[in-house]
Design a protein around this motif. Structure first.
Motif, PDB file in Angstrom:
ATOM      1  N   ARG A  27       7.801   4.938 -19.356  1.00 48.08           N
ATOM      2  CA  ARG A  27       7.330   3.858 -19.916  1.00 48.08           C
ATOM      3  C   ARG A  27       6.721   3.006 -18.554  1.00 48.08           C
ATOM      4  NH1 ARG A  27      10.424   2.052 -25.394  1.00 48.08           N
ATOM      5  NH2 ARG A  27      10.363   4.274 -26.287  1.00 48.08           N
ATOM      6  N   PRO A  28       7.462   2.481 -17.464  1.00 52.71           N
ATOM      7  CA  PRO A  28       6.837   1.713 -16.619  1.00 52.71           C
ATOM      8  C   PRO A  28       5.485   2.288 -15.807  1.00 52.71           C
ATOM      9  CG  PRO A  28       9.214   1.780 -16.170  1.00 52.71           C
ATOM     10  CD  PRO A  28       8.860   2.760 -17.433  1.00 52.71           C
ATOM     11  N   PHE A  29       5.773   3.839 -15.906  1.00 52.61           N
ATOM     12  CA  PHE A  29       4.219   4.346 -15.146  1.00 52.61           C
ATOM     13  C   PHE A  29       3.258   4.150 -15.982  1.00 52.61           C
ATOM     14  CE2 PHE A  29       1.916   8.142 -14.267  1.00 52.61           C
ATOM     15  CZ  PHE A  29       1.586   8.081 -12.738  1.00 52.61           C
ATOM     16  N   ILE A  30       3.543   4.220 -17.436  1.00 53.98           N
ATOM     17  CA  ILE A  30       2.253   3.946 -18.426  1.00 53.98           C
ATOM     18  C   ILE A  30       1.800   2.462 -18.209  1.00 53.98           C
ATOM     19  CG2 ILE A  30       1.626   3.893 -21.034  1.00 53.98           C
ATOM     20  CD1 ILE A  30       3.757   6.115 -21.322  1.00 53.98           C
ATOM     21  N   GLY A  31       2.768   1.557 -18.227  1.00 50.58           N
ATOM     22  CA  GLY A  31       2.460   0.154 -18.117  1.00 50.58           C
ATOM     23  C   GLY A  31       1.678   0.119 -16.489  1.00 50.58           C
ATOM     24  N   ALA A  32       1.911   0.985 -15.756  1.00 52.07           N
ATOM     25  CA  ALA A  32       1.179   0.798 -14.417  1.00 52.07           C
ATOM     26  C   ALA A  32      -0.350   1.221 -14.761  1.00 52.07           C
ATOM     27  CB  ALA A  32       1.780   1.315 -13.135  1.00 52.07           C
ATOM     28  N   ALA A  33      -0.414   2.367 -15.520  1.00 53.50           N
ATOM     29  CA  ALA A  33      -1.773   2.937 -15.467  1.00 53.50           C
ATOM     30  C   ALA A  33      -2.685   1.848 -16.239  1.00 53.50           C
ATOM     31  CB  ALA A  33      -1.687   4.102 -16.257  1.00 53.50           C
ATOM     32  N   ILE A  34      -2.126   1.054 -17.417  1.00 52.76           N
ATOM     33  CA  ILE A  34      -2.633   0.118 -17.779  1.00 52.76           C
ATOM     34  C   ILE A  34      -3.208  -1.105 -17.099  1.00 52.76           C
ATOM     35  CG2 ILE A  34      -2.614  -1.751 -19.665  1.00 52.76           C
ATOM     36  CD1 ILE A  34      -0.532   0.094 -21.069  1.00 52.76           C
ATOM     37  N   GLY A  35      -2.226  -1.424 -16.023  1.00 50.76           N
ATOM     38  CA  GLY A  35      -2.628  -2.590 -15.266  1.00 50.76           C
ATOM     39  C   GLY A  35      -3.767  -2.073 -14.165  1.00 50.76           C
ATOM     40  N   GLY A  91       0.778  -1.203  -0.034  1.00 47.64           N
ATOM     41  CA  GLY A  91       0.073  -0.004   0.031  1.00 47.64           C
ATOM     42  C   GLY A  91       0.888   1.139   0.054  1.00 47.64           C
ATOM     43  N   ILE A  92       2.148   1.201  -0.016  1.00 48.99           N
ATOM     44  CA  ILE A  92       2.869   2.422   0.095  1.00 48.99           C
ATOM     45  C   ILE A  92       3.619   2.520  -1.099  1.00 48.99           C
ATOM     46  CG2 ILE A  92       4.851   3.635   1.212  1.00 48.99           C
ATOM     47  CD1 ILE A  92       4.200   2.046   3.700  1.00 48.99           C
ATOM     48  N   THR A  93       3.055   3.540  -2.164  1.00 44.26           N
ATOM     49  CA  THR A  93       3.405   3.447  -3.597  1.00 44.26           C
ATOM     50  C   THR A  93       4.574   4.598  -4.118  1.00 44.26           C
ATOM     51  OG1 THR A  93       1.766   5.096  -4.153  1.00 44.26           O
ATOM     52  CG2 THR A  93       1.330   2.656  -4.281  1.00 44.26           C
ATOM     53  N   GLU A  94       4.830   5.437  -3.087  1.00 48.02           N
ATOM     54  CA  GLU A  94       5.849   6.791  -3.265  1.00 48.02           C
ATOM     55  C   GLU A  94       7.040   6.161  -3.871  1.00 48.02           C
ATOM     56  OE1 GLU A  94       2.476   8.597  -1.039  1.00 48.02           O
ATOM     57  OE2 GLU A  94       3.652   6.465  -0.919  1.00 48.02           O
ATOM     58  N   PRO A  95       7.675   5.079  -3.071  1.00 47.50           N
ATOM     59  CA  PRO A  95       8.946   4.931  -3.486  1.00 47.50           C
ATOM     60  C   PRO A  95       9.129   4.230  -4.920  1.00 47.50           C
ATOM     61  CG  PRO A  95       8.632   4.096  -1.297  1.00 47.50           C
ATOM     62  CD  PRO A  95       7.296   4.581  -1.930  1.00 47.50           C
ATOM     63  N   VAL A  96       8.112   3.315  -5.151  1.00 44.09           N
ATOM     64  CA  VAL A  96       8.324   2.739  -6.764  1.00 44.09           C
ATOM     65  C   VAL A  96       7.649   3.870  -7.974  1.00 44.09           C
ATOM     66  CG1 VAL A  96       5.786   1.717  -6.712  1.00 44.09           C
ATOM     67  CG2 VAL A  96       7.664   0.541  -8.172  1.00 44.09           C
ATOM     68  N   ILE A  97       6.869   4.698  -7.429  1.00 50.18           N
ATOM     69  CA  ILE A  97       6.202   5.748  -8.460  1.00 50.18           C
ATOM     70  C   ILE A  97       7.660   6.551  -8.706  1.00 50.18           C
ATOM     71  CG2 ILE A  97       4.791   7.625  -8.842  1.00 50.18           C
ATOM     72  CD1 ILE A  97       2.662   6.137  -7.338  1.00 50.18           C
ATOM     73  N   PHE A  98       7.840   7.258  -7.670  1.00 51.25           N
ATOM     74  CA  PHE A  98       8.986   8.407  -7.883  1.00 51.25           C
ATOM     75  C   PHE A  98      10.396   7.817  -8.230  1.00 51.25           C
ATOM     76  CE2 PHE A  98       5.441  10.408  -5.638  1.00 51.25           C
ATOM     77  CZ  PHE A  98       4.894  11.126  -6.731  1.00 51.25           C
ATOM     78  N   GLY A  99      10.626   6.757  -7.369  1.00 53.18           N
ATOM     79  CA  GLY A  99      12.032   6.296  -7.488  1.00 53.18           C
ATOM     80  C   GLY A  99      12.414   5.452  -8.610  1.00 53.18           C
ATOM     81  N   VAL A 100      11.389   4.649  -9.243  1.00 53.21           N
ATOM     82  CA  VAL A 100      11.542   3.902 -10.466  1.00 53.21           C
ATOM     83  C   VAL A 100      10.574   4.056 -11.504  1.00 53.21           C
ATOM     84  CG1 VAL A 100      11.407   1.352 -10.958  1.00 53.21           C
ATOM     85  CG2 VAL A 100      12.108   2.138  -8.696  1.00 53.21           C
ATOM     86  N   ASN A 101       9.195   3.921 -11.421  1.00 51.58           N
ATOM     87  CA  ASN A 101       8.698   4.127 -12.652  1.00 51.58           C
ATOM     88  C   ASN A 101       8.300   5.576 -13.296  1.00 51.58           C
ATOM     89  OD1 ASN A 101       7.973   1.506 -11.823  1.00 51.58           O
ATOM     90  ND2 ASN A 101       5.856   1.816 -11.167  1.00 51.58           N
ATOM     91  N   LEU A 102       8.238   6.469 -12.602  1.00 52.85           N
ATOM     92  CA  LEU A 102       8.347   8.054 -13.359  1.00 52.85           C
ATOM     93  C   LEU A 102       9.605   8.222 -13.806  1.00 52.85           C
ATOM     94  CD1 LEU A 102       6.179  10.368 -11.222  1.00 52.85           C
ATOM     95  CD2 LEU A 102       6.011  10.016 -13.529  1.00 52.85           C
ATOM     96  N   ARG A 103      10.597   7.570 -13.216  1.00 53.48           N
ATOM     97  CA  ARG A 103      12.129   8.166 -13.761  1.00 53.48           C
ATOM     98  C   ARG A 103      12.218   7.476 -15.094  1.00 53.48           C
ATOM     99  NH1 ARG A 103      17.238   6.001 -10.135  1.00 53.48           N
ATOM    100  NH2 ARG A 103      18.860   6.854 -11.544  1.00 53.48           N
ATOM    101  N   PHE A 104      11.573   6.572 -15.610  1.00 54.72           N
ATOM    102  CA  PHE A 104      11.666   5.902 -16.851  1.00 54.72           C
ATOM    103  C   PHE A 104      10.387   6.148 -17.710  1.00 54.72           C
ATOM    104  CE2 PHE A 104      14.439   3.211 -14.284  1.00 54.72           C
ATOM    105  CZ  PHE A 104      15.651   3.851 -14.796  1.00 54.72           C
TER     106      PHE A 104
END
Length: 466
Positions: free
Chosen positions: A391-399, A376-389
């Motif tokens: 495309r993973p953030f877009i992939g997460a939006a699809i999921g 339930g804690i998403t800030e590390p993966v959103i700002f540290g990983v997915n938004l950094r690149f």
């Protein structure tokens, strides 16, 4: 890790302590308000030891360190800059962080921040009530004890108490946020839930009595479990109290100000604001219920796909007010399962990044950050990983969209707010085994959908960091 060295380097890269107005921290992030937002060297800060991500949102420059580490870095940061809640009065900066943040926000963002500050402190009480309801539901469904057992009596009392006195809790928290006396806010909440008034949360079929006051017919109906009425009342109370303190002499302030404030606001609440707030709250609940039942799967697709984008702005905390109103009026929260799908999807996308990336530091961040999202804690993966690149953030939006559509299609509900991911199973349990199974299937769809979408979209590691 030398946290003192990290904090020292961070201060320098932020533009020096003169550029720091205030600072605080949450479970994972150091949140800083700066004089000049263009001074920080964001790329260099991202390379600091222990930093998992950097971003600017909601008027704050935020540095992700992760649970535990952020507390240590914050302690060193405060001692070096002289800001924060631990600052002393001897030459150090005494700035209210919340006020500093709001000054840098637009009106809509300020409203969202205000609602967040009011409802986030109440989350533990709501979560506890939801879990107690879940335990009560399981004891009843599986007949662990007889229906007339004292266990049933006491757990029913324990689980419903927070919702019955919700206006008192909100009144206290809202008064603090509006700069008024929080105990007067609690008193107004007590007036609106007084035993003389019919409790609509417990006696939905009863008809309230009415009295004629100053030519007006006033229903003796309580506001147990409501949200909007007490928010409006305490806001008005804060204006009355502040106005009185400007004109009442200090010598009689203690006698006059609370007396007039409570009496005047109490009449306003019972005669005007309370009924208006109830009407507004019912209208909001009806509108959301209409959208949920009419748009159905499409609503799940949209909300599940967009929720993580809303998280970036920080506005998502204001949704707690809406969720509390849903629980009070309908007895269920159908929004939280959708938000949960978006959070789990971020973890699925981060997991894909772990396997796709060749960067050792990104791997070190991606795996634990992904599991944090599953809790339930998403800030590390959103700002540290997915938004950094990106495309993973877009992939997460699809999921998130796919998972959101499924939980809406199968009518997954919970009875509280504040928990997502795996822990949310506990507050989904009161609605039966099928509810839990469909929630788990939704999580699997969100995770797999985000993982596959991210894998197909690929990863461009030479993307310029923004």
């Amino acid at each position: 890790m030398d946290t003192k060295k990290v904090a020292s380097e961070l201060v320098e890269l932020l533009g020096g302590k003169e550029n720091v107005i205030s600072a605080t921290h949450c479970a994972t992030r150091l949140r800083i308000v700066l004089n000049d937002d263009d001074k920080p060297n964001q790329q260099a800060i991202e390379e600091l030891d222990g930093v998992k991500g950097v971003f600017s949102a909601s008027g704050q420059f935020q540095v992700i360190f992760g649970t535990g580490l952020v507390n240590k870095v914050y302690g060193e940061f405060v001692s070096m800059t002289g800001v924060g809640s631990n600052a002393s009065e001897e030459g150090e900066k005494q700035v209210n962080h919340s006020d500093a943040v709001k000054k840098k926000m637009n009106p809509f963002a300020r409203l969202a921040r205000t609602l967040s500050n009011i409802f986030v402190p109440i989350i533990p009480a709501i979560v506890a009530s939801g879990l107690l309801m879940g335990l009560l539901g399981m004891m009843t469904a599986f007949e662990w004890v007889s229906p007339d057992s004292p266990w049933i009596l006491f757990l029913d009392m324990f689980s419903s108490a927070a919702f019955i006195i919700l206006p008192v809790l909100i009144g206290f928290s809202a008064a603090k946020e509006f700069g008024a006396n929080p105990y007067l806010g609690a008193v107004l909440g007590g007036i609106m839930t007084h035993p003389v008034l019919l409790n609509p949360w417990m006696l939905t079929d009863a008809v309230p009595e009415s009295v004629v006051f100053l030519g007006m017919n006033v229903e003796l109906l309580g506001y147990q479990g409501t949200v909007i009425p007490i928010l409006l009342v305490v806001y008005i109370m804060s204006k009355i109290e502040k106005g009185l303190r400007k004109i009442v002499p200090n010598a009689i302030d203690l006698l006059v100000v609370p007396f007039i404030t409570v009496m005047l606001t109490g009449f306003i609440a019972m005669l005007f604001v309370g009924p208006l707030g109830t009407w507004l709250g019912n209208g909001l609940t009806w509108s959301l219920d209409f959208i949920y039942n009419t748009a159905g799967v499409f609503a799940g697709l949209i909300f599940g796909g967009l929720y993580s984008t809303i998280v970036i702005t920080g506005v998502h905390h204001s949704f707690h007010a809406i969720e509390a109103a849903l629980i009070a009026d309908l007895g269920v929260n159908f929004l939280l399962p959708i938000w949960a799908m978006a959070n789990v999807a971020q973890g699925g996308a981060g997991l894909a990044v772990f396997f796709l990336t060749k960067n050792k530091k990104v791997k070190e961040i991606a795996l634990p950050a992904s599991f944090s999202a599953f809790l339930g804690i998403t800030e590390p993966v959103i700002f540290g990983v997915n938004l950094r690149f990106m495309r993973p953030f877009i992939g997460a939006a699809i999921g998130g969209a796919l998972g959101g559509a499924y939980v809406v299609f199968t009518n997954v509900f919970v009875n509280a707010y504040g928990l997502t991911g795996i822990p949310m199973i506990a507050i989904a349990a009161p609605f039966g085994t099928a509810n839990i199974i469909n929630y788990l299937i939704g999580m699997l769809i969100a995770l797999a959908g985000a993982f596959i979408a991210t894998w197909i979209l690929g990863l461009k590691e030479d993307t310029t960091k923004k």
